[in-house]
Design a protein around this motif. Structure first.
Motif, PDB file in Angstrom:
ATOM      1  N   LEU A 114       0.832  -1.215   0.000  1.00 40.91           N
ATOM      2  CA  LEU A 114       0.000   0.000   0.000  1.00 40.91           C
ATOM      3  C   LEU A 114       0.863   1.260   0.000  1.00 40.91           C
ATOM      4  CD1 LEU A 114      -2.757  -1.211   2.475  1.00 40.91           C
ATOM      5  CD2 LEU A 114      -3.079  -0.706   0.043  1.00 40.91           C
ATOM      6  N   CYS A 115       1.999   1.212   0.676  1.00 38.34           N
ATOM      7  CA  CYS A 115       2.919   2.359   0.629  1.00 38.34           C
ATOM      8  C   CYS A 115       3.367   2.630  -0.803  1.00 38.34           C
ATOM      9  CB  CYS A 115       4.131   2.095   1.519  1.00 38.34           C
ATOM     10  SG  CYS A 115       3.859   2.342   3.282  1.00 38.34           S
ATOM     11  N   ARG A 116       3.732   1.581  -1.513  1.00 34.71           N
ATOM     12  CA  ARG A 116       4.179   1.764  -2.908  1.00 34.71           C
ATOM     13  C   ARG A 116       3.012   2.198  -3.799  1.00 34.71           C
ATOM     14  NH1 ARG A 116       8.509   0.386  -6.302  1.00 34.71           N
ATOM     15  NH2 ARG A 116       9.682   1.062  -4.476  1.00 34.71           N
TER      16      ARG A 116
ATOM     17  N   VAL B 131      -8.998 -10.487  -2.035  1.00 34.63           N
ATOM     18  CA  VAL B 131      -8.403 -11.802  -1.794  1.00 34.63           C
ATOM     19  C   VAL B 131      -7.057 -11.784  -2.519  1.00 34.63           C
ATOM     20  CG1 VAL B 131      -8.635 -14.296  -2.051  1.00 34.63           C
ATOM     21  CG2 VAL B 131     -10.666 -12.882  -1.643  1.00 34.63           C
ATOM     22  N   VAL B 132      -5.998 -11.710  -1.745  1.00 31.23           N
ATOM     23  CA  VAL B 132      -4.652 -11.525  -2.297  1.00 31.23           C
ATOM     24  C   VAL B 132      -4.003 -12.891  -2.505  1.00 31.23           C
ATOM     25  CG1 VAL B 132      -2.368 -10.514  -1.897  1.00 31.23           C
ATOM     26  CG2 VAL B 132      -4.433  -9.301  -1.144  1.00 31.23           C
ATOM     27  N   PRO B 133      -3.450 -13.132  -3.681  1.00 33.28           N
ATOM     28  CA  PRO B 133      -2.855 -14.445  -3.941  1.00 33.28           C
ATOM     29  C   PRO B 133      -1.576 -14.671  -3.136  1.00 33.28           C
ATOM     30  CG  PRO B 133      -2.384 -12.945  -5.744  1.00 33.28           C
ATOM     31  CD  PRO B 133      -3.353 -12.231  -4.850  1.00 33.28           C
ATOM     32  N   TYR B 134      -1.237 -15.936  -2.973  1.00 31.09           N
ATOM     33  CA  TYR B 134       0.029 -16.308  -2.346  1.00 31.09           C
ATOM     34  C   TYR B 134       1.151 -15.928  -3.305  1.00 31.09           C
ATOM     35  CZ  TYR B 134       3.264 -19.066   0.465  1.00 31.09           C
ATOM     36  OH  TYR B 134       4.296 -19.458   1.272  1.00 31.09           O
ATOM     37  N   LEU B 135       2.047 -15.074  -2.852  1.00 32.77           N
ATOM     38  CA  LEU B 135       3.120 -14.572  -3.713  1.00 32.77           C
ATOM     39  C   LEU B 135       4.429 -15.242  -3.328  1.00 32.77           C
ATOM     40  CD1 LEU B 135       2.165 -10.781  -3.682  1.00 32.77           C
ATOM     41  CD2 LEU B 135       1.550 -12.521  -5.387  1.00 32.77           C
TER      42      LEU B 135
ATOM     43  N   ALA C 209       3.360  -4.647  -5.280  1.00 34.53           N
ATOM     44  CA  ALA C 209       2.327  -3.605  -5.367  1.00 34.53           C
ATOM     45  C   ALA C 209       1.341  -3.887  -6.496  1.00 34.53           C
ATOM     46  CB  ALA C 209       2.985  -2.240  -5.567  1.00 34.53           C
ATOM     47  N   ASP C 210       1.855  -4.336  -7.638  1.00 30.62           N
ATOM     48  CA  ASP C 210       0.977  -4.643  -8.768  1.00 30.62           C
ATOM     49  C   ASP C 210      -0.008  -5.752  -8.413  1.00 30.62           C
ATOM     50  OD1 ASP C 210       2.255  -2.747 -10.304  1.00 30.62           O
ATOM     51  OD2 ASP C 210       3.473  -4.194 -11.433  1.00 30.62           O
ATOM     52  N   GLN C 211       0.481  -6.796  -7.759  1.00 36.35           N
ATOM     53  CA  GLN C 211      -0.369  -7.933  -7.422  1.00 36.35           C
ATOM     54  C   GLN C 211      -1.434  -7.548  -6.391  1.00 36.35           C
ATOM     55  OE1 GLN C 211      -0.275 -11.212  -8.762  1.00 36.35           O
ATOM     56  NE2 GLN C 211       0.930 -10.101 -10.266  1.00 36.35           N
ATOM     57  N   VAL C 212      -1.038  -6.787  -5.394  1.00 32.13           N
ATOM     58  CA  VAL C 212      -2.004  -6.375  -4.370  1.00 32.13           C
ATOM     59  C   VAL C 212      -3.017  -5.393  -4.949  1.00 32.13           C
ATOM     60  CG1 VAL C 212      -2.273  -5.160  -2.162  1.00 32.13           C
ATOM     61  CG2 VAL C 212      -0.444  -6.843  -2.448  1.00 32.13           C
ATOM     62  N   GLU C 213      -2.550  -4.461  -5.762  1.00 24.86           N
ATOM     63  CA  GLU C 213      -3.459  -3.477  -6.360  1.00 24.86           C
ATOM     64  C   GLU C 213      -4.505  -4.151  -7.230  1.00 24.86           C
ATOM     65  OE1 GLU C 213      -3.123   0.972  -8.308  1.00 24.86           O
ATOM     66  OE2 GLU C 213      -1.468  -0.428  -8.598  1.00 24.86           O
ATOM     67  N   ALA C 214      -4.089  -5.224  -7.922  1.00 24.84           N
ATOM     68  CA  ALA C 214      -5.037  -5.941  -8.775  1.00 24.84           C
ATOM     69  C   ALA C 214      -6.015  -6.781  -7.964  1.00 24.84           C
ATOM     70  CB  ALA C 214      -4.266  -6.836  -9.751  1.00 24.84           C
TER      71      ALA C 214
END
Length: 504
Positions: free
Chosen positions: A24-26, A224-228, A485-490
């Motif tokens: 979220l900071c990014r 729902v954030v994927p496992y990264l 950041a891209d993955q969380v934003e999506a």
């Protein structure tokens, strides 16, 4: 203008709060906002040094990097650094405060609270948005009276809270709903939604789960954030060393490096840069039998040198280390590990233990004396030694940082520190054997200097598989932050999160 706030709390430890705040900071920084992370209290021996010499948790330093904001102790005004004997060093506003037991820590609540809220107030006066991270769970009922990091901070800042859970460990409904229902009514009013973190597989399989969470809580599931996997980001604390990636078993690697997993290990992100080097494997060993026959053994930093040295002997590591050196293996000590490699360790003021002196491993011509003053510096240094592989070093300049108690007198220094926290100085550091196989120093971040790292690896028999240079550690870090950041934003509903933050 006073900054808006958003707080990420977790249903338990290790649900991914730190990485969500980092993301979220990014995200908000690249939208043009002046963003700062904040965590009132962190417990970790992985620390970073700010430009003024103050200490903060490594996680907050990473979050600040993601946000593009300068490091300062305001980002993490209370850092708890576990020591031996169930005590911890309390770092307050970046400087050592007291060594306290867990029980005695809570007697300092009012003092600590005043410093934590003052730091948050300063950040809010200087930024557009402060993203606050909680610790553990806000529903630890036996600890709530002493809370200065979860709902107490949320209520102080009137911060909207997003509650995160880890679906990968199972029990996501009990995690999120149970935590919510255990909160006091005025605390529940601050919770504005859930994030389900670390989801594996087809997200459509959890659509029913989202509906259940929303129906039973009356709150939205904001994402729902994927496992990264394979994020090249420094870990917050030693809990991460239980993950399989810290104990690889790849027989195809040309260089096998073993880091001794000391009980109070600190700043083990020193060894993250080796991820950039093909054919290099770093393992962590907590049992002497796990060492086997690597090319190199590293004794890392520790918050309790004397206690961890006693543990090392009790486990038989001293015998394994001596046999390794006798076979011609390389041995390195960083900070506390460096102190262990010397002849003697003296503690006349009983700073670390009840013993005045103990024998070191006797593998370097060095002697350590503990003193009350703590050294915390960002440093520039130059390699001055010419022993063995150091003689051919293409780039003698090094960047790093110091965090240590005590000084070490050495008969074979190989480093000259010429800048500390931006100020000129002249201080010799390190010790090395004539053949260059055994060496140590106080400089954390040493292996983040590619020329130095590669020269040492070459002395172990490594050669790069490609002529093209490996990516710089900062480039690799920024690439991982962008990916995160891209993955969380999506995955999350950013428009709803923005509405929550800026709602009147």
């Amino acid at each position: 203008m006073t900054a808006r706030t958003l707080m990420i709390q977790g249903a338990s430890s290790s649900v991914g709060k730190s990485l969500l705040v980092t993301a979220l900071c990014r995200i908000f920084a690249r939208r043009g906002l002046k963003v700062a992370p904040f965590k009132a209290q962190n417990m970790s021996n992985n620390a970073a040094v700010c430009p003024d010499g103050s200490e903060i948790g490594r996680a907050q330093a990473l979050q600040a990097h993601a946000a593009g904001t300068p490091l300062s102790s305001d980002l993490n005004p209370i850092l708890i650094k576990p020591e031996a004997d169930a005590h911890s060093q309390i770092v307050l506003d970046g400087r050592p405060f007291k060594s306290l037991s867990a029980y005695d820590y809570y007697t300092q609540k009012q003092t600590l609270w005043e410093h934590a809220t003052a730091a948050l107030d300063r950040l809010r006066a200087q930024h557009d948005l402060v993203i606050i991270e909680g610790a553990g769970s806000p529903a630890e009922l036996n600890l709530k009276r002493g809370d200065i990091v979860n709902m107490a901070i949320a209520r102080y800042a009137d911060a909207p809270v997003i509650l995160a859970g880890d679906i990968d460990r199972g029990g996501i409904f009990a995690q999120l709903l149970g935590t919510l229902w255990l909160l006091e009514p005025e605390e529940r009013q601050l919770v504005r939604g859930f994030v389900v973190n670390k989801f594996r597989g087809d997200i459509r399989l959890f659509e029913e789960g989202v509906r259940i969470l929303e129906e039973k809580s009356g709150l939205p599931v904001l994402g729902v954030v994927p496992y990264l996997k394979d994020l090249s980001l420094p870990e917050e604390d030693a809990v991460a060393l239980d993950q399989p990636r810290f104990n690889p078993r790849d027989s195809s690697t040309s260089i096998d490096i073993v880091v001794i997993r000391l009980p109070v290990i600190s700043n083990f992100d020193d060894f993250d840069p080796f991820r950039n080097d093909p054919g290099v494997q770093v393992r962590y060993a907590a049992q002497a039998s796990e060492v086997r026959q690597p090319q190199a053994i590293i004794l890392p930093g520790t918050k309790s040198t004397m206690a961890d040295l006693a543990w090392l002997r009790e486990r038989g590591f001293d015998r394994v280390i001596r046999e390794h050196v006798q076979r011609g293996g390389a041995l390195v000590g960083i900070c506390g590990g460096y102190q262990m490699l010397g002849q003697m360790i003296h503690d006349p003021e009983r700073i670390e233990s009840s013993k005045e002196s103990i024998a070191g491993l006797g593998l370097l011509p060095a002697e350590t004396f503990f003193i009350p003053e703590k050294a915390t510096y960002q440093v520039h240094a130059r390699v001055t030694g010419q022993a063995a592989w150091l003689a051919g070093l293409p780039e003698p300049d090094l960047q790093g940082y110091e965090i240590h108690m005590g000084r070490t007198d050495s008969a074979s220094t190989w480093l000259k520190i010429d800048t500390r926290n931006g100020l000129p100085c002249e201080s010799a550091d390190g010790s090395i054997t004539a053949d260059g196989r055994v060496w140590g120093c106080y400089l954390h971040g040493l292996f983040g200097n590619p020329a130095f790292r590669h020269a040492w690896l070459a002395s172990l028999g490594w050669s790069p598989k490609s002529e093209s240079p490996a990516p710089q550690e900062t480039d690799r870090l920024d690439a991982s932050l962008t990916y995160l950041a891209d993955q969380v934003e999506a995955a999350v509903n950013m428009s709803e999160i923005e509405r929550i933050i800026w709602a009147d």
